[in-house]
Write a protein that holds these residues in place. Structure first.
Motif, PDB file in Angstrom:
ATOM      1  N   SER A  17      50.506  84.492  46.321  1.00  0.00           N
ATOM      2  CA  SER A  17      49.546  83.669  45.592  1.00  0.00           C
ATOM      3  C   SER A  17      50.058  82.243  45.458  1.00  0.00           C
ATOM      4  O   SER A  17      51.269  82.006  45.488  1.00  0.00           O
ATOM      5  CB  SER A  17      49.305  84.239  44.194  1.00  0.00           C
ATOM      6  OG  SER A  17      48.755  85.542  44.251  1.00  0.00           O
ATOM      7  N   ARG A  19      48.760  78.408  43.296  1.00  0.00           N
ATOM      8  CA  ARG A  19      47.778  77.699  42.489  1.00  0.00           C
ATOM      9  C   ARG A  19      47.869  76.222  42.814  1.00  0.00           C
ATOM     10  O   ARG A  19      48.925  75.593  42.631  1.00  0.00           O
ATOM     11  CB  ARG A  19      47.992  77.905  40.991  1.00  0.00           C
ATOM     12  CG  ARG A  19      46.828  77.316  40.188  1.00  0.00           C
ATOM     13  CD  ARG A  19      46.941  77.573  38.698  1.00  0.00           C
ATOM     14  NE  ARG A  19      47.861  76.649  38.036  1.00  0.00           N
ATOM     15  CZ  ARG A  19      47.832  76.378  36.747  1.00  0.00           C
ATOM     16  NH1 ARG A  19      46.915  76.951  35.961  1.00  0.00           N
ATOM     17  NH2 ARG A  19      48.714  75.564  36.212  1.00  0.00           N
ATOM     18  N   SER A  21      46.595  72.328  42.157  1.00  0.00           N
ATOM     19  CA  SER A  21      46.096  71.505  41.067  1.00  0.00           C
ATOM     20  C   SER A  21      45.571  70.191  41.623  1.00  0.00           C
ATOM     21  O   SER A  21      46.070  69.697  42.637  1.00  0.00           O
ATOM     22  CB  SER A  21      47.206  71.203  40.058  1.00  0.00           C
ATOM     23  OG  SER A  21      47.690  72.387  39.468  1.00  0.00           O
ATOM     24  N   TYR A  79      41.680  73.258  39.206  1.00  0.00           N
ATOM     25  CA  TYR A  79      42.640  74.203  39.783  1.00  0.00           C
ATOM     26  C   TYR A  79      41.964  75.071  40.844  1.00  0.00           C
ATOM     27  O   TYR A  79      40.753  75.299  40.809  1.00  0.00           O
ATOM     28  CB  TYR A  79      43.203  75.118  38.696  1.00  0.00           C
ATOM     29  CG  TYR A  79      43.866  74.393  37.561  1.00  0.00           C
ATOM     30  CD1 TYR A  79      43.175  74.165  36.371  1.00  0.00           C
ATOM     31  CD2 TYR A  79      45.180  73.942  37.657  1.00  0.00           C
ATOM     32  CE1 TYR A  79      43.773  73.500  35.313  1.00  0.00           C
ATOM     33  CE2 TYR A  79      45.793  73.278  36.616  1.00  0.00           C
ATOM     34  CZ  TYR A  79      45.084  73.056  35.447  1.00  0.00           C
ATOM     35  OH  TYR A  79      45.679  72.391  34.406  1.00  0.00           O
ATOM     36  N   GLN A  81      43.127  78.803  42.150  1.00  0.00           N
ATOM     37  CA  GLN A  81      44.026  79.951  42.198  1.00  0.00           C
ATOM     38  C   GLN A  81      43.713  80.748  43.452  1.00  0.00           C
ATOM     39  O   GLN A  81      42.571  81.181  43.644  1.00  0.00           O
ATOM     40  CB  GLN A  81      43.854  80.826  40.961  1.00  0.00           C
ATOM     41  CG  GLN A  81      44.712  82.079  40.956  1.00  0.00           C
ATOM     42  CD  GLN A  81      46.192  81.775  40.841  1.00  0.00           C
ATOM     43  OE1 GLN A  81      46.601  80.917  40.064  1.00  0.00           O
ATOM     44  NE2 GLN A  81      47.010  82.478  41.621  1.00  0.00           N
ATOM     45  N   ASN A  83      44.779  84.026  45.678  1.00  0.00           N
ATOM     46  CA  ASN A  83      45.491  85.299  45.705  1.00  0.00           C
ATOM     47  C   ASN A  83      45.302  85.983  47.056  1.00  0.00           C
ATOM     48  O   ASN A  83      44.373  85.663  47.798  1.00  0.00           O
ATOM     49  CB  ASN A  83      44.988  86.210  44.594  1.00  0.00           C
ATOM     50  CG  ASN A  83      45.218  85.634  43.212  1.00  0.00           C
ATOM     51  OD1 ASN A  83      46.193  84.920  42.967  1.00  0.00           O
ATOM     52  ND2 ASN A  83      44.316  85.941  42.291  1.00  0.00           N
TER      53      ASN A  83
END
Length: 123
Positions: A17, A19, A21, A79, A81, A83
């Motif tokens: 994963s 993330r 920004s 953001y 995210q 996965n």
């Protein structure tokens, strides 16, 4: 003039994963925001979009269930995210803003872009 700065990219393995920004200049509170990506040798494509409140989102079909877009207007940050990353997710990821009032993921609706952040997923 809206300024957007992406961060959080890197080299990961399949299944990991990340993330991302996107820090904005602060003049994007009422703007639709989006994440796009451009794989090597391919055209830029939409990943996800989010309305000004964060209450409505939209995703490209291949990202649904794996990626989540969100925003924190108090922090002027958007953001992404990601996965269960796959090698085919390898691309430069861009943050963008749109002055269109309703949620959109159409590339031509976005007028301001960040410089991009590289995401590389190894198999």
């Amino acid at each position: 003039q809206v300024q957007l700065v992406e961060s959080g990219g890197g080299l990961v393995q399949a299944g990991d994963s990340l993330r991302l920004s996107c820090a904005t200049s602060g003049r994007t509170l009422s703007y639709v925001m989006g994440w796009f990506r451009q794989p090597p040798g391919k055209e830029r494509e939409c990943v996800a979009g989010i309305d000004w409140s964060g209450g409505s989102t939209d995703y490209a079909d291949s990202m649904k269930g794996r990626f989540t877009i969100s925003r924190d207007n108090a922090k002027n940050t958007v953001y992404l995210q990601m996965n269960s990353l796959k090698p085919e997710d390898t691309a430069v990821y861009y943050c963008a803003s749109s002055r269109v009032r309703t949620l959109t993921t159409r590339l031509s609706d976005f007028g301001s872009w960040g410089q991009g952040t590289q995401v590389t997923v190894s198999s």
